[in-house]
Each structure stands twice: as structure tokens, then as C-alpha cells.
Design an enzyme around this catalytic site. Structure first.
Site, mmCIF file in Angstrom:
data_model
loop_
_atom_site.group_PDB
_atom_site.id
_atom_site.type_symbol
_atom_site.label_atom_id
_atom_site.label_comp_id
_atom_site.label_asym_id
_atom_site.label_seq_id
_atom_site.Cartn_x
_atom_site.Cartn_y
_atom_site.Cartn_z
ATOM 1 N N TYR A 81 51.658 -64.660 10.596
ATOM 2 C CA TYR A 81 50.662 -65.732 10.548
ATOM 3 C C TYR A 81 51.175 -66.944 9.777
ATOM 4 O O TYR A 81 50.691 -68.060 9.973
ATOM 5 C CB TYR A 81 49.360 -65.224 9.918
ATOM 6 C CG TYR A 81 48.648 -64.197 10.767
ATOM 7 C CD1 TYR A 81 48.231 -64.500 12.060
ATOM 8 C CD2 TYR A 81 48.413 -62.916 10.289
ATOM 9 C CE1 TYR A 81 47.593 -63.559 12.845
ATOM 10 C CE2 TYR A 81 47.770 -61.960 11.069
ATOM 11 C CZ TYR A 81 47.361 -62.290 12.353
ATOM 12 O OH TYR A 81 46.733 -61.348 13.134
ATOM 13 N N GLU B 98 48.862 -53.860 4.322
ATOM 14 C CA GLU B 98 49.034 -54.373 5.680
ATOM 15 C C GLU B 98 50.217 -55.324 5.693
ATOM 16 O O GLU B 98 50.363 -56.162 4.801
ATOM 17 C CB GLU B 98 47.794 -55.130 6.180
ATOM 18 C CG GLU B 98 46.599 -54.273 6.532
ATOM 19 C CD GLU B 98 45.453 -55.085 7.140
ATOM 20 O OE1 GLU B 98 45.725 -56.174 7.714
ATOM 21 O OE2 GLU B 98 44.304 -54.638 7.040
ATOM 22 N N ASN C 19 37.867 -54.514 2.199
ATOM 23 C CA ASN C 19 39.066 -54.999 2.880
ATOM 24 C C ASN C 19 39.003 -56.508 3.034
ATOM 25 O O ASN C 19 38.057 -57.049 3.633
ATOM 26 C CB ASN C 19 39.206 -54.371 4.265
ATOM 27 C CG ASN C 19 40.381 -54.971 5.031
ATOM 28 O OD1 ASN C 19 41.532 -54.696 4.729
ATOM 29 N ND2 ASN C 19 40.094 -55.825 6.017
ATOM 30 N N GLU C 20 39.982 -57.188 2.471
ATOM 31 C CA GLU C 20 40.185 -58.621 2.631
ATOM 32 C C GLU C 20 38.946 -59.469 2.339
ATOM 33 O O GLU C 20 38.596 -60.372 3.102
ATOM 34 C CB GLU C 20 40.717 -58.938 4.030
ATOM 35 C CG GLU C 20 42.090 -58.370 4.301
ATOM 36 C CD GLU C 20 42.727 -58.908 5.565
ATOM 37 O OE1 GLU C 20 43.965 -58.959 5.630
ATOM 38 O OE2 GLU C 20 41.981 -59.281 6.508
ATOM 39 N N TYR D 168 51.267 -61.256 5.682
ATOM 40 C CA TYR D 168 51.849 -61.440 7.009
ATOM 41 C C TYR D 168 52.851 -62.593 7.024
ATOM 42 O O TYR D 168 52.855 -63.405 7.939
ATOM 43 C CB TYR D 168 50.731 -61.667 8.038
ATOM 44 C CG TYR D 168 49.919 -60.419 8.304
ATOM 45 C CD1 TYR D 168 50.314 -59.498 9.254
ATOM 46 C CD2 TYR D 168 48.750 -60.160 7.585
ATOM 47 C CE1 TYR D 168 49.575 -58.352 9.506
ATOM 48 C CE2 TYR D 168 48.006 -59.015 7.819
ATOM 49 C CZ TYR D 168 48.424 -58.115 8.788
ATOM 50 O OH TYR D 168 47.697 -56.981 9.034
ATOM 51 N N ASN E 121 47.529 -57.347 1.541
ATOM 52 C CA ASN E 121 47.776 -57.549 2.970
ATOM 53 C C ASN E 121 48.513 -58.869 3.129
ATOM 54 O O ASN E 121 47.972 -59.927 2.789
ATOM 55 C CB ASN E 121 46.461 -57.595 3.750
ATOM 56 C CG ASN E 121 45.769 -56.251 3.828
ATOM 57 O OD1 ASN E 121 46.282 -55.251 3.348
ATOM 58 N ND2 ASN E 121 44.602 -56.223 4.453
ATOM 59 N N LYS F 75 49.711 -54.822 17.088
ATOM 60 C CA LYS F 75 50.610 -54.629 15.949
ATOM 61 C C LYS F 75 51.025 -53.170 15.758
ATOM 62 O O LYS F 75 51.724 -52.844 14.800
ATOM 63 C CB LYS F 75 49.967 -55.157 14.658
ATOM 64 C CG LYS F 75 49.825 -56.680 14.606
ATOM 65 C CD LYS F 75 49.356 -57.136 13.243
ATOM 66 C CE LYS F 75 49.214 -58.639 13.184
ATOM 67 N NZ LYS F 75 48.088 -59.134 14.007
ATOM 68 N N TRP G 198 50.636 -52.403 9.184
ATOM 69 C CA TRP G 198 49.541 -52.592 10.135
ATOM 70 C C TRP G 198 50.130 -52.773 11.514
ATOM 71 O O TRP G 198 50.805 -53.735 11.762
ATOM 72 C CB TRP G 198 48.730 -53.835 9.741
ATOM 73 C CG TRP G 198 47.453 -53.963 10.490
ATOM 74 C CD1 TRP G 198 47.175 -54.799 11.540
ATOM 75 C CD2 TRP G 198 46.252 -53.214 10.251
ATOM 76 N NE1 TRP G 198 45.899 -54.610 11.969
ATOM 77 C CE2 TRP G 198 45.305 -53.650 11.204
ATOM 78 C CE3 TRP G 198 45.903 -52.209 9.357
ATOM 79 C CZ2 TRP G 198 44.022 -53.118 11.264
ATOM 80 C CZ3 TRP G 198 44.636 -51.692 9.419
ATOM 81 C CH2 TRP G 198 43.699 -52.144 10.354
#
Length: 601
Positions: free
Chosen positions: A474, A507, A413-414, A470, A468, A571, A552
Site C-alpha cells: 500500500y 499482518e 484490529n486496526e 504493508y 500491521n 494476499k 496476511w
């Protein structure tokens, strides 16, 4: 590893319940030859952290001890006896009657330890020492530091290099197993399905502890025998098969028997489903049809239990998931309990199964812009997680290989795949994962926001693009118009770069405090969360190869302390107590009107 089942030849005795517990203070030691000196108790399975009223214990970094007595019936003493832990987070040393019987490192997969040489008929004492320490050699990755207290004792501290709380303890079932000495050790079921003929050849490979006559019997969901043969490596043919479908599960059973003449020495039954998975022309196909992922990233996280296995919460979560129109989730960011995986098989929930490879980046923080500027960090030449990563893949795939619900392996993940050295790190891990899985499931890694098409170094390794993102949270915080433009531009760039790879979001989300409202669409309000998801949906429906949206997060969850988190990550579409926010209603309208298959955008 086989799930512990009671059969006509096997016994499973639960060791769950109330255990004695002791935190190991700085400079303190305990010799397991002697009983644990403590008056404190903890429930198992559960995290220890939220069962205590002591803030120091809740935040403890270091070692802690569990202990209980257990009884071995005299009638079982001639069988192979073992202790089976669903997990111990993150490292465990196990003692029986003061004798060391084994050790396991890795907090999210099961392990089994033989104990015949250490036990007696009647009462025995089980002691478990556990560490919740994490560093740059473990998965998850933690930032480990040491200081000295006033007495000169070393004080350990772990700062999570990830955005969830470092819950620890005996999180899953603990059992005493009694099995025959000549027994079934493992089963691998590999279906080869002809969709046009509605038939299947099913390879069943059985690992036993000694040379033996092995009988394999396949039963349908009604318990009717549909095929049988002998042999540890067998192929059985089925006509007129029933397919395992998302939200419409059908499970067969493979009953394995070890025979001595006509006597059954050992017996075990493994459930499995028949379904195909294929990636073709930018689509993700299940049983030959384009599947659209609707669902969530989740956590094993609930009040009081922490990360502890809670079957009532599992059932509620899947019922909420189905009601909202979802069909899938990702085990972010570690393999979930075996009980949850078996429930997903039964309920027809599609799962992306992920190893605990989270925190594979320079120091975790919320300043996304700084990571965009950092292109030469030597992270991949300094991190020492390769051995732990290989072990985690072997244990996850070994445990979950027969689950029909699992359709994708997530290798990490990430991770910081925008930094030099990432490809050299991940290429052998992808090769390992593919070599371990006889069902040839697609493999991916969850791409972090800074790994844009021009910066990412590993997208050639993945079978599909799982992103993912945002935008609007963000980045472009509060400006959904600018967020939409940036998101669409990136998605079209990915599609142009990899025209035959499916793309999905694993996400996307916005922190939302339940009950906070705004007439001005302000971030953290329920109105902003609804509009944020509406913006994303409009972009998704423009992209030809877009195959799914897992947002997410399913529910609010606990994180470490920090000024960016107010009692955790907010979230969630549901609160931590599983009450819906306004976005849950909006999503229900969208998802219940999107078919699982052949979604025409």
C-alpha cells in the site's frame, strides 16, 4: 461457557442439518406463531450466502428466518432443557412453538437458552430470526444506510467497514442440551507453575447452580488419576508435570462431579494444559524460553460454507500450517469456532485470540495516504461500540479462558489509535480484559499502519507491539528497496520508544493472483510476493526485540465487491481452495529452519 459434551449425566442432540429458510423481503413480516411459509432450505452450520443461486439473497442486508422441527424424548423431560447456538451472525431472536425463548446480539460467540416452559415431549418447532445488519454501535462496525423502494418500504443496506465479506447465518453447531437441574455451570482452571521444580498448584473454581458437594479429579493424558479433592474452589498440587508446548501438546483433564451422598448428580470434564507465559526484556516467553511466532492471520472462510464451521477445513488448515513450518495464527477478526480452539489445544498451535472489533476507524478504504493526513476526525466521539465491545470481551474470555493454546488477547484490529479520543476508549477495555483473565495473558491491539510511533496514542496500554504493515504494497508499491528502508526505520523507532516490549508483525502481505508471473518483479505476480517476503525477513532479522511474523493471509478469502478486489482478497499464501503459491515454498524453507524457541537472528 462450557462446551457441550455428552457425559453420563448430560445429553447433547445435534440440530444440525437441513432447515427451512426464508429471506424477509422489504416490508414483509412473519409471525413465528405460524410455521414459516417457504420452500427454500439451507444447511446448518454454514453461511446462507453461498448456498443460494439467487444473487439478491446472497447480497441481502436485513432479516432472514431459519426453521426446523426437533424431537424431545419423553425420558428427558424431567431434565433442564436448553438450546445451544455456537453462534448466530449477527443478531438472533429464538422461538419454540411460537413462544419467544431468548435473544442474543453478537455473531461470533455461543449462547444458551432454557426452553422447558416452551417444549413438550415429542415434536416441537424451532424458529430463528436473524439480522446481518451492522452499524456504528455493533462489532464489527458497518456503515448502515436506509432508502425507500417504489412502494415506500424501507430498504436497509450495510457497507462493510472492513475487508471481508459479511457472511451471515447459523455458522456453528446448534444443539439441544439436557442437563441436571443441579449442574456445573462453569469451570475456571488457573495453573501456577514452578518451572524449576517441574511442579504446579492448580486452582480449579467451579460454578454450580446450587450449593453442592463438588469433587475435582485431575487426570493425565493417559487417563490416570493424578490428584483429587473436594470443594468448589480447590487447589491441587502436581509434581513431575508435563508441559504444554507449541507443536508438542500435552493435555490434562479436570473431571468435575456434583455429588448427592455418593451419587453423581452431574459430571463434566474440562481439558487444560500447563504452560507459562511471560514478557521479559523485550522477549515473549513460553515456559521460560523466548518464543518466535511463525504463522498467519486467517479467516473462517471456505467455498460453499462461507464462514460456516467446517471441521475438515480446520484439520487441513492446521496440517498445511504445520507443514510450512508455522506454529501460530491470529483469529482475525473474531473468535473462531470452539471446535477450532479445542483442535489447537490438541495440536499445539499457539493462538492470538481476537474480538470482532474491526472497522473501528473512519470509512474503510485503500487510500492509506489520505489517513495519514487526517488527524482530527471526530470518530471516537461518535462511535457507539463501547457496550458491544465490553460484551464481546466478556464472552470471548469467558469461553476461551481455559485454552492452553491462547497466549494473547487482542482487544481490536486496526483501530484508529492515531485519532484523538482513542486512549479514553481503550483504557477501560484493557482493564476489563485483564480483570477477566485469571491466567494474566498479555493484552494487545493490532496497530494500523497510520499509527506510527509519533502518532499512536495507545501503545502504553499494550503488553507487546503487534503491527500491521504493508511497506512495499500500500506504500512504496513495487519499490522494495524504499519499502525496506522505511520499514527498518519505523521498527527501530518503536524499539527505541519501548525497549522492553516485544515487537511482531501480525499482518504484512501483497495481493498475488495464482499463476501470474513476471520477469520484472511486478506487483500481483508470484515472483513479487516471494521477493516481498524475502525483503521483510531481512528487516525482521535485524531487530533485536522482534519476536514473530504472522503474515496476511493464510489463504485467499472472500470480500465485498470492489475494484480493488477480484473475487476477494488475494494476499493468501494458499488459494482459497488451499493450493500453494510460490511464496509457500519460500516460507517453508525459512520457517522450517527457524526454531520455535531461542531464535538467534
Amino acid at each position: 461457557m462450557l462446551y457441550p459434551l455428552m457425559t453420563e449425566t448430560r445429553s447433547v442432540l445435534s440440530l444440525n442439518g437441513i432447515w427451512s429458510f426464508k429471506m424477509q423481503a422489504d416490508g414483509e413480516r412473519h409471525d413465528p406463531v405460524a410455521p414459516l411459509q417457504t420452500t427454500e432450505v439451507m444447511a446448518v452450520p454454514a453461511s446462507f450466502n453461498d448456498q443460494t443461486a439467487n444473487p439478491e439473497l446472497r447480497q441481502h442486508s436485513g432479516y432472514f428466518w431459519y426453521e426446523r422441527d426437533f424431537t424431545v424424548p419423553a425420558a428427558l423431560m424431567d431434565q433442564r432443557l436448553s438450546l445451544r447456538f455456537g453462534s448466530a451472525t449477527h443478531e438472533a431472536w429464538v422461538f419454540v412453538n411460537g413462544t419467544a425463548v431468548g435473544h442474543h446480539k453478537g455473531g461470533f460467540t455461543p449462547f444458551e437458552l432454557p426452553i422447558n416452559d416452551a417444549v413438550q415431549a415429542g415434536t416441537n418447532r424451532l424458529t430463528v430470526k436473524i439480522s446481518n445488519l451492522l452499524d456504528h454501535s455493533t462489532l464489527p462496525v458497518g456503515n448502515y444506510t436506509e432508502t425507500k423502494d417504489a412502494n415506500g418500504n424501507t430498504v436497509a443496506h450495510v457497507d462493510e467497514n472492513f475487508d471481508f465479506f459479511n457472511y451471515a447465518g447459523l455458522h456453528r453447531n446448534v444443539s439441544l442440551l439436557a442437563t441436571p437441574w443441579n449442574r456445573v455451570e462453569d469451570i475456571t482452571v488457573t495453573p501456577h507453575i514452578d518451572l524449576a521444580m517441574t511442579s504446579a498448584d492448580i486452582d480449579v473454581a467451579v460454578k454450580t447452580t446450587a450449593a453442592a458437594t463438588v469433587k475435582v479429579t485431575l487426570l493425565d493424558e493417559e487417563g490416570t488419576v493424578v490428584a483429587t479433592t473436594n470443594g468448589a474452589d480447590s487447589t491441587l498440587h502436581l509434581d513431575n508435570i508435563h508441559l504444554w508446548q507449541p507443536l508438542n501438546a500435552y493435555l490434562y483433564q479436570a473431571r468435575i462431579e456434583i455429588l448427592d451422598d455418593d451419587t453423581v448428580v452431574d459430571s463434566y470434564t474440562e481439558p487444560f494444559g500447563l504452560r507459562t507465559i511471560e514478557i521479559k526484556s523485550g522477549k515473549f516467553l513460553i515456559n521460560g524460553e523466548p518464543f518466535y511466532f511463525k504463522g498467519f492471520g486467517k479467516h473462517e472462510d471456505s467455498y460453499v460454507n462461507g464462514r460456516g464451521m467446517n471441521e475438515a477445513v480446520n484439520v487441513l488448515d492446521l496440517n498445511l500450517l504445520k507443514k510450512i513450518g508455522a506454529n501460530s495464527f491470529r483469529t482475525s477478526h473474531y473468535p473462531y469456532s470452539e471446535e477450532m480452539m479445542r483442535l489447537c489445544d490438541r495440536e499445539g498451535i499457539v493462538v492470538i485470540d481476537e474480538v470482532p472489533a474491526v472497522g473501528l476507524m473512519p470509512d474503510f478504504n485503500f487510500d492509506v495516504s489520505s489517513a495519514f493526513k487526517n488527524t482530527e476526525d471526530p470518530f471516537w466521539s461518535t462511535v457507539k461500540t463501547q457496550a458491544a465491545h465490553e460484551q464481546a470481551l466478556k464472552e470471548m474470555i469467558g469461553r476461551d479462558k481455559n485454552h492452553a493454546s491462547v497466549v494473547i488477547w487482542s482487544i481490536a484490529n486496526e483501530p484508529a489509535t492515531f485519532l484523538p479520543g482513542a486512549h479514553d476508549y481503550f483504557e477501560p477495555l484493557f482493564k476489563l480484559a485483564r480483570s477477566l483473565d485469571t491466567q494474566n495473558r498479555p493484552c494487545t491491539y493490532i496497530n494500523i499502519m497510520m499509527s506510527t510511533p509519533d502518532r499512536d496514542t495507545c501503545s502504553d496500554l499494550a503488553d507487546l507491539l503487534t503491527l500491521n504493515r504493508y511497506y512495499g504494497w500500500y506504500l512504496q508499491t513495487g519499490d522494495l528497496k524504499a519499502a525496506a528502508a522505511a520499514e527498518e526505520t519505523e521498527l527501530r523507532t518503536w524499539q527505541e520508544k519501548w525497549p522492553n516490549k516485544p515487537i511482531m508483525f501480525t499482518e504484512f502481505g501483497a495481493d498475488t493472483v495464482a499463476g501470474v508471473h513476471s520477469a520484472y518483479n511486478e506487483p500481483f505476480s508470484e515472483e513479487y510476493q516471494v521477493n516481498y517476503y524475502d525483503m521483510n525477513a531481512k528487516i525482521f532479522d535485524k531487530i533485536d526485540n522482534f519476536v514473530g511474523e504472522q503474515l496476511w493471509n493464510f489463504a485467499d478469502f472472500q470480500t465485498k465487491f470492489g475494484i480493488n478486489r477480484v473475487q476477494g482478497n488475494k494476499k493468501g499464501i494458499f488459494t482459497r481452495s488451499r493450493e500453494p503459491k510460490a511464496a509457500a515454498i519460500w516460507l517453508s524453507h525459512r520457517w522450517n529452519n527457524i526454531p520455535n524457541f531461542n531464535y538467534k537472528k
